[in-house]
Design a protein around this motif. Structure first.
Motif, short mmCIF file in Angstrom:
data_model
loop_
_atom_site.label_atom_id
_atom_site.label_comp_id
_atom_site.label_asym_id
_atom_site.label_seq_id
_atom_site.Cartn_x
_atom_site.Cartn_y
_atom_site.Cartn_z
N SER A 48 0.86 -1.19 0.00
CA SER A 48 0.00 0.00 0.00
C SER A 48 0.89 1.23 0.00
N SER A 50 1.24 5.29 1.38
CA SER A 50 0.75 6.26 2.35
C SER A 50 0.30 7.52 1.63
N ASP A 51 -0.24 8.47 2.39
CA ASP A 51 -0.65 9.75 1.81
C ASP A 51 0.54 10.47 1.19
N ARG A 52 1.74 10.17 1.69
CA ARG A 52 2.96 10.78 1.15
C ARG A 52 3.59 9.92 0.06
N GLU A 53 2.88 8.90 -0.36
CA GLU A 53 3.32 7.99 -1.42
C GLU A 53 4.54 7.17 -1.01
N LYS A 98 -4.98 1.80 4.24
CA LYS A 98 -5.06 3.23 3.93
C LYS A 98 -4.27 3.93 5.04
N SER A 100 -2.30 7.10 6.81
CA SER A 100 -2.15 8.53 6.99
C SER A 100 -1.30 8.77 8.23
N GLU A 101 -1.02 10.03 8.54
CA GLU A 101 -0.24 10.33 9.74
C GLU A 101 -1.00 9.96 11.01
N THR A 150 -8.83 1.56 -5.62
CA THR A 150 -8.93 2.83 -4.90
C THR A 150 -9.36 3.93 -5.86
N ASP A 153 -10.37 8.91 -2.17
CA ASP A 153 -10.34 8.47 -0.76
C ASP A 153 -11.20 7.24 -0.52
#
Length: 349
Positions: A48, A50-53, A98, A100-101, A150, A153
């Motif tokens: 997977s 993260s939001d920061r790729e 999924k 995220s921080e 995906t 979101d």
């Protein structure tokens, strides 16, 4: 499973072989050497972003402990996040995360009694500990327990259920909210494979239904207008390896009948596929971070012997391996999710 990540500058391949998770990268400079990420692990790994790729890999060692591997500036960081205290045998466990921080929202399966039987769970791991939520009981086909595509979101988790009739179903998941169960195809006969693709306009499904005499390739889409009628995209012998993708605005399905390859656009008759295809295909998860892509897909097919050898797309899209800079479309063209039918019951069955 193989994972493919495409950016404007390169394509990265992540795959399993002989107890190791390996990676190679293809760019304008050619194909990189094969690099080992982690070894002495089982084959059921998942990847997977993260939001920061950042790349996160979930895998199990030979004892069954769950390991999380994270990409960093100095290589990969490995950490055991769950020790195996029970005999899980050879059953595969897959995670879709999924990240995220604030939290890691997981979809995962737990094998239960009977071959191919699993429960699917959702769990959010963060500052607040949430108990796992059982979504459904599912039936794996050829060790394929579930698939996730995906869309912004939203994650779409698709899988088979075996309750008198075998049904391909899916749920949409946004954050910590799980949507209602939708049934796409249902039959008393056998399904042998399926494909899924999602974009901001809708979700597209194909499934292979097989009996003693022939195979049918079924197609159905879900848009803001609800479900389309089920259509038969092909009726041939030994249909296998379906793959859905968009070229421009046209929905296309690649498939094989025996060892011969075909392609069909939505509502059209199948035509022989003129590109060169290897003998042994295997499915891959395709993650597109590129703003240059002409092909839109959630899945891909690769050479089972050479997982970095991407099939189908290079023959269709001449610019697929071209990294020459030219005017890029605005990122916002792909960032929103116009199929705003989330958690409604319209079209659900």
């Amino acid at each position: 499973m193989t994972y493919i990540i495409k950016t404007d500058n390169n394509i990265s391949f992540y795959y399993y072989r002989a107890g190791k998770i390996l990676t190679r990268k293809r760019s304008a400079e050619g194909l990189s050497d094969e690099n080992t990420i982690i070894e002495n692990v089982r084959s059921d790994f998942t990847l997977s972003l993260s939001d920061r790729e950042e790349v996160y890999i979930f895998c199990r060692d030979n004892v069954g402990n769950v390991i999380m591997v994270k990409s960093g500036s100095e290589g990969y960081i490995k950490r055991t996040i769950l020790e195996n205290k029970a005999n899980s045998g050879g059953s595969a466990i897959y995670f879709d995360a999924k990240i995220s921080e604030a939290s890691i929202d997981l979809i995962y399966n737990v094998p239960k009694g009977g071959k191919g039987n699993n429960d699917i769970y959702f769990q959010s791991l963060g500052k607040q500990k949430n108990a796992p939520l059982k979504m459904d009981s599912v039936f794996a086909i050829r060790n394929d327990v579930y698939r996730v595509c995906t869309i912004g979101d939203i994650r779409v988790a698709a899988y088979f259920q075996n309750d008198r009739r075998l049904s391909l179903c899916y749920r949409e998941i946004m954050g910590q909210s799980v949507g209602p169960l939708n049934t796409v195809f249902s039959s008393g006969g056998a399904f042998t494979d399926y494909a899924i693709m999602g974009n901001r306009e809708g979700i597209y499904f194909a499934a292979v239904q097989t009996n003693v005499f022939s195979s049918r390739l079924l197609f159905r889409k879900r848009t803001s207008s609800g479900f389309s009628e089920v259509s038969s995209a092909a009726d041939m012998n030994m249909i296998n390896s379906p793959l859905i993708f968009l070229a421009g605005d046209k929905v296309n399905i690649f498939f094989r009948s025996g060892s011969r390859s075909y392609i069909t656009a939505e509502g059209e008759r199948p035509k022989p596929f003129i590109g060169k295809i290897c003998e042994r295909l295997t499915r891959a998860v395709y993650i597109d971070l590129s703003s240059l892509s002409h092909i839109k897909a959630s899945e891909a097919l690769v050479n089972a012997e050479r997982p970095w050898d991407l099939q189908v797309f290079p023959e269709i899209d001449e610019g697929f391996f071209s990294f020459a800079s030219h005017k890029k479309p605005q990122r916002s063209e792909y960032a929103d999710y116009n199929f705003m039918d989330f958690f409604t019951k319209r079209g659900s069955e």
